[in-house]
Design a protein around this motif. Structure first.
Motif, PDB file in Angstrom:
ATOM      1  N   LEU A   1      24.762  41.538 -25.780  1.00 21.28           N
ATOM      2  CA  LEU A   1      25.843  40.555 -25.689  1.00 21.28           C
ATOM      3  C   LEU A   1      26.660  40.729 -24.407  1.00 21.28           C
ATOM      4  N   LYS A   2      26.780  41.959 -23.940  1.00 17.59           N
ATOM      5  CA  LYS A   2      27.478  42.195 -22.672  1.00 17.59           C
ATOM      6  C   LYS A   2      26.650  41.731 -21.481  1.00 17.59           C
ATOM      7  N   ALA A   3      25.322  41.861 -21.579  1.00 16.73           N
ATOM      8  CA  ALA A   3      24.443  41.524 -20.452  1.00 16.73           C
ATOM      9  C   ALA A   3      24.123  40.037 -20.379  1.00 16.73           C
ATOM     10  N   ALA A   4      24.065  39.365 -21.530  1.00 20.60           N
ATOM     11  CA  ALA A   4      23.652  37.962 -21.570  1.00 20.60           C
ATOM     12  C   ALA A   4      24.735  37.076 -20.968  1.00 20.60           C
ATOM     13  N   LYS A   5      24.322  36.117 -20.157  1.00 25.10           N
ATOM     14  CA  LYS A   5      25.238  35.163 -19.534  1.00 25.10           C
ATOM     15  C   LYS A   5      25.066  33.781 -20.167  1.00 25.10           C
ATOM     16  N   GLU A   6      26.183  33.160 -20.491  1.00 23.38           N
ATOM     17  CA  GLU A   6      26.121  31.796 -21.026  1.00 23.38           C
ATOM     18  C   GLU A   6      25.582  30.843 -19.963  1.00 23.38           C
ATOM     19  N   TRP A   7      24.693  29.941 -20.380  1.00 21.91           N
ATOM     20  CA  TRP A   7      24.216  28.913 -19.460  1.00 21.91           C
ATOM     21  C   TRP A   7      23.981  27.633 -20.236  1.00 21.91           C
ATOM     22  N   MET A   8      24.038  26.515 -19.524  1.00 19.47           N
ATOM     23  CA  MET A   8      23.956  25.198 -20.150  1.00 19.47           C
ATOM     24  C   MET A   8      22.651  24.507 -19.776  1.00 19.47           C
ATOM     25  N   PRO A   9      21.817  24.195 -20.764  1.00 22.28           N
ATOM     26  CA  PRO A   9      20.537  23.542 -20.462  1.00 22.28           C
ATOM     27  C   PRO A   9      20.673  22.271 -19.641  1.00 22.28           C
ATOM     28  N   HIS A  10      21.708  21.480 -19.890  1.00 18.86           N
ATOM     29  CA  HIS A  10      21.812  20.191 -19.201  1.00 18.86           C
ATOM     30  C   HIS A  10      22.010  20.358 -17.692  1.00 18.86           C
ATOM     31  N   GLU A  11      22.490  21.532 -17.261  1.00 22.64           N
ATOM     32  CA  GLU A  11      22.739  21.737 -15.837  1.00 22.64           C
ATOM     33  C   GLU A  11      21.453  21.962 -15.040  1.00 22.64           C
ATOM     34  N   TYR A  12      20.354  22.192 -15.723  1.00 17.12           N
ATOM     35  CA  TYR A  12      19.088  22.476 -15.057  1.00 17.12           C
ATOM     36  C   TYR A  12      18.136  21.280 -15.069  1.00 17.12           C
ATOM     37  N   VAL A  13      18.621  20.137 -15.504  1.00 21.65           N
ATOM     38  CA  VAL A  13      17.775  18.940 -15.613  1.00 21.65           C
ATOM     39  C   VAL A  13      18.211  17.907 -14.576  1.00 21.65           C
ATOM     40  N   PRO A  14      17.296  17.373 -13.754  1.00 21.92           N
ATOM     41  CA  PRO A  14      17.648  16.363 -12.747  1.00 21.92           C
ATOM     42  C   PRO A  14      17.736  14.968 -13.385  1.00 21.92           C
ATOM     43  N   TRP A  15      18.822  14.722 -14.083  1.00 21.16           N
ATOM     44  CA  TRP A  15      18.953  13.496 -14.871  1.00 21.16           C
ATOM     45  C   TRP A  15      18.832  12.233 -14.010  1.00 21.16           C
ATOM     46  N   SER A  16      19.211  12.312 -12.751  1.00 16.37           N
ATOM     47  CA  SER A  16      19.160  11.123 -11.889  1.00 16.37           C
ATOM     48  C   SER A  16      17.739  10.623 -11.677  1.00 16.37           C
ATOM     49  N   GLN A  17      16.744  11.441 -11.963  1.00 14.14           N
ATOM     50  CA  GLN A  17      15.350  11.015 -11.814  1.00 14.14           C
ATOM     51  C   GLN A  17      14.837  10.253 -13.028  1.00 14.14           C
ATOM     52  N   GLY A  18      15.614  10.195 -14.090  1.00 12.44           N
ATOM     53  CA  GLY A  18      15.145   9.609 -15.341  1.00 12.44           C
ATOM     54  C   GLY A  18      15.157   8.093 -15.341  1.00 12.44           C
ATOM     55  N   ARG A  19      14.242   7.526 -16.117  1.00 13.99           N
ATOM     56  CA  ARG A  19      14.222   6.084 -16.353  1.00 13.99           C
ATOM     57  C   ARG A  19      13.490   5.807 -17.668  1.00 13.99           C
ATOM     58  N   ASP A  20      13.624   4.584 -18.154  1.00 13.75           N
ATOM     59  CA  ASP A  20      13.078   4.247 -19.468  1.00 13.75           C
ATOM     60  C   ASP A  20      11.545   4.274 -19.464  1.00 13.75           C
ATOM     61  N   PHE A  21      11.013   4.734 -20.604  1.00 16.07           N
ATOM     62  CA  PHE A  21       9.570   4.640 -20.836  1.00 16.07           C
ATOM     63  C   PHE A  21       9.258   3.303 -21.515  1.00 16.07           C
ATOM     64  N   ASP A  22       7.985   2.992 -21.603  1.00 16.30           N
ATOM     65  CA  ASP A  22       7.577   1.803 -22.346  1.00 16.30           C
ATOM     66  C   ASP A  22       7.815   2.054 -23.834  1.00 16.30           C
ATOM     67  N   GLY A  23       7.672   1.024 -24.640  1.00 14.76           N
ATOM     68  CA  GLY A  23       7.979   1.134 -26.059  1.00 14.76           C
ATOM     69  C   GLY A  23       9.185   0.292 -26.389  1.00 14.76           C
TER      70      GLY A  23
END
Length: 320
Positions: free
Chosen positions: A34-56
């Motif tokens: 618990l002392k060694a582990a660092k909090e991190w946020m999954p959303h910060e590692y995703v390039p959301w600006s590259q996203g777009r809608d899929f078909d369906g």
């Protein structure tokens, strides 16, 4: 390494006795983690600006391979790594049933599960946002894999399970890190490096716990180590098409016999001094001898694999 409490229980230890005897070590290792582990946020590692809608239902664009900058071997490894992480509910059930949900053991089980949950979240968000993978095929694979569940190869013994995860966590770290190096996208490389950091901390927890078990019950722990090493399989072996994907990953330098031998087995065994441990009884000595013979044979197999891989890559380079 954390020293196990000086408790003895005859010639052998039951799982219940081991759980109680190792509780203090688990608490110490949990606090260190618990002392060694660092909090991190999954959303910060995703390039959301590259996203777009899929078909369906959204009426977007259908997926095709050329939409991704990830290499072919990177895509294969990312899918295997993600589907492995997806089976977290089964893994949680296995260790919670064996280690329990109370005390330091229970606290660790839930903490480990919560940290592992981030890995599937961030990898799936990355893969879909960057269109690195066919989303329909990925979901179908996920359903098939999770519906099959996961059952441990390790006899549902505390020591076998601790030994397995000590090696498996390092194997997973190496697989993630090598995938990042070979995927062709620095964004994915950074994401997988972050995941690999978690996996390394998990490996240290279990490796130190296994070291304490070797002090407490050396013969039983050595037997567990030998059994696990000689029959080791990655937890994702039930993924649809796993053998074909594993062969591609081996040739591609993600995970293969040489990597398994040099970067996973040997570092843990050296730390534990498994082949140098003295004072073992007949059972422990036999397990130690089996382990040494197996490693000699594995090295010979790794040499042959290296030669075949180099020849194959040379032929591909000549054709290219």
């Amino acid at each position: 390494m954390t020293t196990a409490p000086a408790v003895r229980a005859g010639s052998g230890w039951s799982d219940t006795q081991l759980l109680h005897a190792l509780e203090e070590v688990v608490e110490t290792e949990l606090n260190r983690h618990l002392k060694a582990a660092k909090e991190w946020m999954p959303h910060e590692y995703v390039p959301w600006s590259q996203g777009r809608d899929f078909d369906g239902v959204m009426g977007g664009e259908a997926w095709s391979p050329e939409q991704s900058k990830v290499t072919e071997i990177g895509r294969t490894a990312l899918v295997v790594n993600l589907l492995t992480e997806d089976n977290l509910p089964s893994y949680h059930h296995e260790i919670a049933t064996l280690f329990g949900r109370d005390g330091a053991w229970g606290t660790w089980v839930h903490r480990w599960t919560a940290e592992e949950g981030r890995h599937a979240i961030v990898m799936r968000d990355y893969l879909l946002t960057t269109r690195a993978v066919d989303p329909v095929a990925l979901e179908r694979f996920r359903m098939e894999h999770m519906c099959a569940g996961f059952q441990s190869d390790n006899r549902h013994s505390v020591l076998h399970s601790v030994a397995y995860v000590a090696f498996q966590e390092l194997a997973t770290r190496v697989s993630h890190r090598n995938t990042g190096h070979h995927c062709g996208d620095p964004v994915a490389d950074r994401m997988l490096a972050r995941i690999a950091t978690d996996e390394n901390l998990h490996m240290v927890f279990y490796r130190n716990l296994l070291a304490a078990a070797l002090e407490l019950a050396p013969d039983q722990a050595m037997r567990a180590i030998a059994d696990v090493v000689t029959a080791f399989r990655m937890p994702g072996h039930g993924i649809p098409g796993f053998e074909r994907a594993a062969a591609r990953m081996a040739i591609g330098g993600i995970y293969n016999l040489r990597i398994h031998q040099d970067d996973v087995l040997q570092p843990v065994l050296r730390h534990l001094k498994s082949l140098q441990l003295e004072g073992l009884g007949p059972e422990g000595q036999q397990a130690q001898e089996e382990l040494g013979l197996y490693l000699d044979g594995l090295e010979a197999q790794a040499v042959r694999f290296d030669e075949r891989r180099e020849a194959l890559l040379a032929r591909k380079a000549a054709r290219g």
